[in-house]
Every structure is written in structure tokens, then in C-alpha cells.
Design a protein around this motif. Sequence first.
Motif, PDB file in Angstrom:
ATOM      1  N   GLY A 169       0.828  -1.216   0.000  1.00 53.86           N
ATOM      2  CA  GLY A 169       0.000   0.000   0.000  1.00 53.86           C
ATOM      3  C   GLY A 169       0.855   1.255   0.000  1.00 53.86           C
ATOM      4  N   GLY A 170       2.157   1.073   0.250  1.00 50.49           N
ATOM      5  CA  GLY A 170       3.078   2.223   0.181  1.00 50.49           C
ATOM      6  C   GLY A 170       2.882   3.203   1.324  1.00 50.49           C
ATOM      7  N   PRO A 171       3.616   4.314   1.283  1.00 51.43           N
ATOM      8  CA  PRO A 171       3.582   5.260   2.405  1.00 51.43           C
ATOM      9  C   PRO A 171       2.279   6.081   2.479  1.00 51.43           C
ATOM     10  N   PHE A 172       1.484   6.083   1.400  1.00 51.63           N
ATOM     11  CA  PHE A 172       0.312   6.975   1.359  1.00 51.63           C
ATOM     12  C   PHE A 172      -1.018   6.222   1.408  1.00 51.63           C
ATOM     13  N   LEU A 177      -7.214  12.070  -1.335  1.00 53.44           N
ATOM     14  CA  LEU A 177      -6.791  12.580  -2.654  1.00 53.44           C
ATOM     15  C   LEU A 177      -6.175  13.966  -2.529  1.00 53.44           C
ATOM     16  N   ARG A 178      -6.785  14.784  -1.672  1.00 54.74           N
ATOM     17  CA  ARG A 178      -6.300  16.153  -1.470  1.00 54.74           C
ATOM     18  C   ARG A 178      -4.854  16.158  -0.952  1.00 54.74           C
ATOM     19  N   ARG A 179      -4.603  15.260   0.005  1.00 54.12           N
ATOM     20  CA  ARG A 179      -3.258  15.179   0.585  1.00 54.12           C
ATOM     21  C   ARG A 179      -2.271  14.586  -0.436  1.00 54.12           C
ATOM     22  N   LEU A 180      -2.751  13.634  -1.246  1.00 54.58           N
ATOM     23  CA  LEU A 180      -1.879  13.036  -2.265  1.00 54.58           C
ATOM     24  C   LEU A 180      -1.389  14.096  -3.264  1.00 54.58           C
ATOM     25  N   ASP A 292      -7.676   0.843  -3.282  1.00 47.23           N
ATOM     26  CA  ASP A 292      -8.611   1.888  -3.708  1.00 47.23           C
ATOM     27  C   ASP A 292      -8.141   2.468  -5.052  1.00 47.23           C
ATOM     28  N   GLY A 293      -8.829   2.026  -6.103  1.00 49.86           N
ATOM     29  CA  GLY A 293      -8.465   2.458  -7.464  1.00 49.86           C
ATOM     30  C   GLY A 293      -8.739   3.927  -7.728  1.00 49.86           C
ATOM     31  N   ASN A 294      -9.577   4.572  -6.915  1.00 47.44           N
ATOM     32  CA  ASN A 294      -9.839   6.003  -7.126  1.00 47.44           C
ATOM     33  C   ASN A 294      -8.656   6.840  -6.690  1.00 47.44           C
ATOM     34  N   ARG A 295      -8.083   6.479  -5.537  1.00 45.41           N
ATOM     35  CA  ARG A 295      -6.923   7.245  -5.062  1.00 45.41           C
ATOM     36  C   ARG A 295      -5.636   6.779  -5.748  1.00 45.41           C
ATOM     37  N   PHE A 334       2.568  14.530  -7.897  1.00 44.62           N
ATOM     38  CA  PHE A 334       2.333  13.096  -7.683  1.00 44.62           C
ATOM     39  C   PHE A 334       1.094  12.608  -8.440  1.00 44.62           C
ATOM     40  N   LEU A 335       0.011  13.389  -8.382  1.00 47.47           N
ATOM     41  CA  LEU A 335      -1.236  12.946  -9.027  1.00 47.47           C
ATOM     42  C   LEU A 335      -1.223  13.125 -10.538  1.00 47.47           C
TER      43      LEU A 335
END
Length: 375
Positions: A169-172, A177-180, A292-295, A334-335
Motif C-alpha cells: 500500500g506504500g507510504p500513502f 486525494l487532497r493530501r496526495l 482503492d483504485g480512485n486514489r 504526484f497525481l
Amino acid sequence: MKRRLAILGATGSIGRATLEVVRAKAGDFDVVLLSANRHDAALERLGTEFPRALLALGGEISVSCSPSITHRGHEALLAAIGEAGADITVNGIAGAAGLLPSLAVLRSGSSLALANKETVVMAYPLVKALAEERGVPVIPVDSEHAAVFRLLEAQGREKVREIILTASGGPFRRYSLRRLGKVKVQEALAHPTWNMGPKITVDSATMANKGLEVIEAVRLFDMKPEQVQVVIHPQSVVHSLIRVSDGALYAQLSRPDMRLPIQEALYWPELSPSPFGALDLPGLRLDFEEPDGNRFPMLPLAYEAARLGGLYPCAYNGANEEAVAAFFDGRVGFLDIPRIVRYVLNHDWSGELTLESIAETDRKSRETAASRIGG
Ligand code: NDP
């Protein structure tokens, strides 16, 4: 008898882990080739430790004039692979640059212990045909695929209904989404469970790494994309599972330490006692959750590329490599990485899979991604 071992990408994370296995099992291996790209001083130091190894530097630009590095440049690296006469070669080169060396390894008649997942993602049908022609095995080193490889061996491929790849799942994992959208390079480089090279670490944070691994599993184990599932498992102790035809699950567990699957690959089909410690069960906690494919849209994008097949996985990889390089340089956020890959996959990548079409798709997908980054 000692096995003649070549290590491509010896200065990287996989290369260093392989060298630790070799040092711990000193009597079993004779290192015949070590390669790097630009880290010539590190390669030279390894040459002093392993004086019988040919030293090859893949990068064209090098200020060093050390006479011990006898092979310089991409073509010279491929030639060194042919000259080394290895019994087994670990390919730990990062990215698409690992493909031609993988093919050169198989042509040389060496077994291929493959960490470079891009080789499989871009060109596995060609790799498999060449391996069969030369009668040499391709042994996966990626921990999830190494686990599935052993599980399939134990259970028999024909009984397997589905493969379940685990992802840290990695660090995030818990980020909104906002934080990503505000994530910085240094944060993306801080992986919670695995210590890896920079590109794969960012891929773990976006879940592109798991996306590449889904394609890798589809191609390596001849599965349909819908037969390969992903589950988040933050402890990274269960490396993968298979579900057999009666519904039962079989899993492979070990500590998150790349030396373990590397050692397994180096001794395959035998097993050798590990000097790196064993997993203790008491107190162990294992959690599993849905991705979660959305994030993390790089995962559904990989399924799309896997379903479209042919050259689409190669375009997915090329676009992602270009986007991650732009993220490292601070040119995109990132996004933007999945946005760029989405843009590239919207183009037409249909066509027959040949070495030429793969090279062309790799080039064009990077160009298309660069145009989106520039725009
Ligand atoms: P690193 O970035 O740590 O190391 C890459 C190695 O490849 C270095 O030795 C580097 O040389 C060399 N290299 C880079 N570019 C080229 C090139 N163009 N030609 C020749 N050699 C090159 O990467 P990792 O070890 O993390 O990953 C290597 C591969 O293994 C990737 O495909 C990754 O996905 C896969 N993998 C990695 C895992 C890990 O734990 N790290 C786990 C599973 C798979 P130099 O040092 O001179 O730049």
C-alpha cells in the motif's frame, strides 16, 4: 562445484542484496560479471573484491578511465554478457533498459534470475520463446512472483484458479486525494516496509509497481487479468497467494527481505538454508484490505493495459517511466503521474509484438508522455 554468477545492476538495490547473498554463501558462487550504469567508482571497488569478474559500465558517459572496467557503453555491456560464460545471471537493472540485457543473457545460454520486471511487462512472449529455444529457465526474483512461482510448482499450474498479489500500500495508503496532491519526492521515497531503488519506491507509492506486477503475473503465469487479484497487506509478510480449484488458498510467507527471493532464485530448483533468519509466527499480525483504485488509478490503468494486451503494457511502462522522471525533477506533481499515463493509454498502441515494435512503442509512449508533460 561453484556456479558462475553474473550480476547486472550490481550497484543498485537488487545488485547489493545479491552480493550479500554471495558473501554469505562464499563457497557456492564464482562472480564472473558485474555491471553498473554510471557508478564507476562503486563498480571498481567491487572489481577489487571480485577480481575474476568482468566489469561493464552500461552508461556512455564516464569520467573514469579505470583499466579494470573493460567494457563501456550499452553494446559493450551486451558483449560482456556474451563473454562472461555465466551459469546464472541476476538482472537487477532498473527500467526498460533491462530488456536487451535479459535477451543477451538468454542468448548466452545462462539461466536468468529476473528482477527487472520491465523485461516481462514489455516483451515476455519474445523472452519466453528465446528461453525455450535455448533451453534455459527464467526464474522470477520479484518477491510476489517468486512466491507464486514456488506455489505453482508445489500445487501444479492446472489446479490454480486465481493468483492474489499482496501490496504494502506504500507510504500513502491512508492519504486522501487532497493530501496526495501535495506529496513531495522525499515523502514518496520513504517506503514503510521495503528498502528499494528510487524509481520502484515511487512506483510503490503510486501503486504503479503493483500495476506492473499484475501485468508481470498475467504474462509470466499465463493468466487472464481477472485471474490476478491485488490485496493490500501492510506488513509485507505474505508475499502472494494462489487459490486452487476447490477454493482453498495457499500462501508464501517470509520476512520482507529481497535477499530471500534472490537466494531462492540462485539455488532453484534446490533450496539452501538461509543465513538471513526465519520468520517467527508468535505475535505476528496479518491485515488485508481492498486497494482503492480512485486514489491509486495506476492500478486500474494497469488492468486496462493488461486486458488490451500486445503493446499496451509497454506503453504503460514507458509513460510511467517518463512521468516518474518528471516527478523526480519537480516538473509534475504526484497525481499527475496517473493523468499522464491515462493520456498515453488513450492513444492507439495496437500492433504485433516484435522487438522493433516494442522499441518503437517504448520511444513513442515516452514522447507522448513528454508532450503531455510539456503541455
Ligand atoms: P536501483 O535503481 O537501485 O539500481 C539499478 C541498477 O541498474 C544500478 O546498478 C544501475 O547502475 C543500473 N542501471 C540503471 N540504468 C541502467 C542502464 N541504462 N543500463 C545499465 N544499467 C543500468 O534499482 P532496483 O535495484 O531497485 O531495481 C532494479 C530492478 O529490479 C527494477 O526493474 C525493479 O523494478 C526490480 N525490483 C526491485 C526490487 C527492490 O527491492 N529494489 C524488488 C523487486 C523488483 P548505477 O548504479 O551505475 O546507476
